[in-house]
Design an enzyme around this catalytic site. Sequence first.
Site, PDB file in Angstrom:
ATOM      1  N   PRO A 104       0.896  -1.146   0.191  1.00  0.00           N
ATOM      2  CA  PRO A 104       0.063   0.185  -0.158  1.00  0.00           C
ATOM      3  C   PRO A 104       1.013   1.285   0.012  1.00  0.00           C
ATOM      4  O   PRO A 104       2.079   1.139   0.261  1.00  0.00           O
ATOM      5  CB  PRO A 104      -0.850  -0.202   1.352  1.00  0.00           C
ATOM      6  CG  PRO A 104      -0.737  -1.505   1.746  1.00  0.00           C
ATOM      7  CD  PRO A 104       0.932  -2.001   1.302  1.00  0.00           C
ATOM      8  N   GLU A 133      11.272   0.205   1.247  1.00  0.00           N
ATOM      9  CA  GLU A 133      10.734  -1.118   1.096  1.00  0.00           C
ATOM     10  C   GLU A 133      10.396  -1.240  -0.310  1.00  0.00           C
ATOM     11  O   GLU A 133      10.415  -2.583  -0.794  1.00  0.00           O
ATOM     12  CB  GLU A 133       9.234  -1.288   1.942  1.00  0.00           C
ATOM     13  CG  GLU A 133       9.574  -1.124   3.674  1.00  0.00           C
ATOM     14  CD  GLU A 133      10.016   0.200   4.206  1.00  0.00           C
ATOM     15  OE1 GLU A 133      10.787   0.119   5.421  1.00  0.00           O
ATOM     16  OE2 GLU A 133       9.777   1.231   3.430  1.00  0.00           O
ATOM     17  N   GLU A 149      -0.349   1.205 -14.695  1.00  0.00           N
ATOM     18  CA  GLU A 149      -1.391   1.992 -14.686  1.00  0.00           C
ATOM     19  C   GLU A 149      -1.020   3.275 -14.200  1.00  0.00           C
ATOM     20  O   GLU A 149      -1.005   3.699 -13.169  1.00  0.00           O
ATOM     21  CB  GLU A 149      -2.645   1.557 -13.796  1.00  0.00           C
ATOM     22  CG  GLU A 149      -3.005   0.136 -14.223  1.00  0.00           C
ATOM     23  CD  GLU A 149      -3.937   0.050 -15.422  1.00  0.00           C
ATOM     24  OE1 GLU A 149      -4.190   1.060 -16.048  1.00  0.00           O
ATOM     25  OE2 GLU A 149      -4.335  -1.000 -15.861  1.00  0.00           O
ATOM     26  N   LEU A 150      -0.905   4.424 -15.286  1.00  0.00           N
ATOM     27  CA  LEU A 150      -0.160   5.621 -14.944  1.00  0.00           C
ATOM     28  C   LEU A 150      -1.447   6.580 -14.809  1.00  0.00           C
ATOM     29  O   LEU A 150      -2.687   6.379 -14.561  1.00  0.00           O
ATOM     30  CB  LEU A 150       0.677   6.010 -15.961  1.00  0.00           C
ATOM     31  CG  LEU A 150       2.102   4.624 -15.761  1.00  0.00           C
ATOM     32  CD1 LEU A 150       3.166   5.171 -16.712  1.00  0.00           C
ATOM     33  CD2 LEU A 150       2.306   4.620 -14.462  1.00  0.00           C
ATOM     34  N   CYS A 191      -6.843   9.368 -11.633  1.00  0.00           N
ATOM     35  CA  CYS A 191      -5.819   9.318 -12.780  1.00  0.00           C
ATOM     36  C   CYS A 191      -6.738   9.578 -13.943  1.00  0.00           C
ATOM     37  O   CYS A 191      -6.072  10.006 -14.945  1.00  0.00           O
ATOM     38  CB  CYS A 191      -5.384   7.841 -12.933  1.00  0.00           C
ATOM     39  SG  CYS A 191      -6.589   6.507 -12.925  1.00  0.00           S
TER      40      CYS A 191
END
Length: 483
Positions: A104, A138, A176-177, A211
Amino acid sequence: MVTERSDQLAAALASDLGKTTEEATITEMSVVLHEIDEALANLKEWMKPVQRPSPGVAMPCYSEVRQEPRGVVLVISPFNYPVSLALGPMVSAITGGNVCVIKPSELCPSVSSCIKRIVGEYFPGGGTISVVEGGIPENTALMAQPWDLVFFTGSGRVGKIIARAAADTLTPVVLELGGKSPVVVDKDLPDLTTMANRIAWGKTINAGQTCVAPDYMVCHKDQVENVSKAIVSRLDFMFGKDPSQSDFSRIVSTQHAQRLYDMIVEAEKGGAQVLCGGSAKCDPTNKYIAPTVIAKAPKGSRVLTEEIFGPILVIREVDDMSQAIQTVNDMEGTPLAIYIFTSNKAVCDKVLDRCPSGGAIRNDVLLHFAANLPFGGLGTSGYGNAHSDWSWRTFTHERAFMFKPCHPAFEFGDIRYAPYAKYGGNSGKAFIALIKLLPNIPVLNTRLIWTSIGMVGVGYGMAAFGPAGVRVSLRRESYHTSV
């Protein structure tokens, strides 16, 4: 999990993004539940092998495509829809038979913590689904590992970093931009109030942090004044004269809010006309950016060159649709979506033909995201598809499989094997002739039966009589097929 913990998810979304329960349900939980319902209703059908035609020269054989798990996949979700864009891809990943790791966004700490907690409750042990929290260190550590697929949703800047890291391990990636998704408004309008409602809603839902939100508007000069006034009027109706006192969502962080505030200030200093909102009504320290409509933005200003990703709508005036198309195509990159408002289908088709984009809608905005349609970008707005069976296929591997009985009767007198000078120097020529003459055999077709019989005859003829036998058998097969 989603229904039983929806209150916890809604509370986390309110904490991180200021979303109301209604908006959280509409834009987050309902999206995930739809993906679950789609999978439960159709998974058995999706999993069935798909029969494919087989090459005639290889008959008898049977060809099919099997959808199989990729393996261990990583889903990196963004901050703007931190529930639906984490758990939605997860549904497709696990129904595709994969082990799924979710990362996340660290910009939504409440949602991140909530997802980790409830996933741990419903999928204990982490053997099927696990959640890794954290920030850049991370992400870097995760991307240093080989994966069977990485599904990333976020900005183009970070998408480049993800793609470069994935290349080092030859990991396939779905990106997915976003981009600057335009609204194109024709001289021949549909209903003005309805159109204004839809544009205002699409620009302000989740405070414009979507988006596929309308980024800017290209409007015919004869309609600019009417359309501008209508959008400002609908914004007043939706949020009142002071949207900060309404249920209007907040920007995810003070840093992102400051970026939007600076964009507005730059446009104002350059002589832009502020039709509503503006920098004076914003409070970036409290993550609030007022719904703002700008006209006559100065050339080269950030609101015209950068993806806005906030509740700022820039209106650009054009003389005709040809100029509108040129304006859209002059923008850097390929938009994730394009929204065309016109009562003339021919105008819509013209824009679609000349302006590439990931998706498109006529006379509405955003809704294709929630439809049973493939969702994804093109070029700089990303690659790969999501939602419904397209998402499921993304998380599975299309494995080609062929079965061919192993018997000398189906060997065509061994003419496909070297040396190719058998049968008086004609075996190679005979094999080439069969490749050219025999068509693909359709699936479950009566022609399949006769061709199979013909193949047996061809094989027998070649084995018994050489190339002359092939000619006799082909004539017999041709007769039966025509019948």
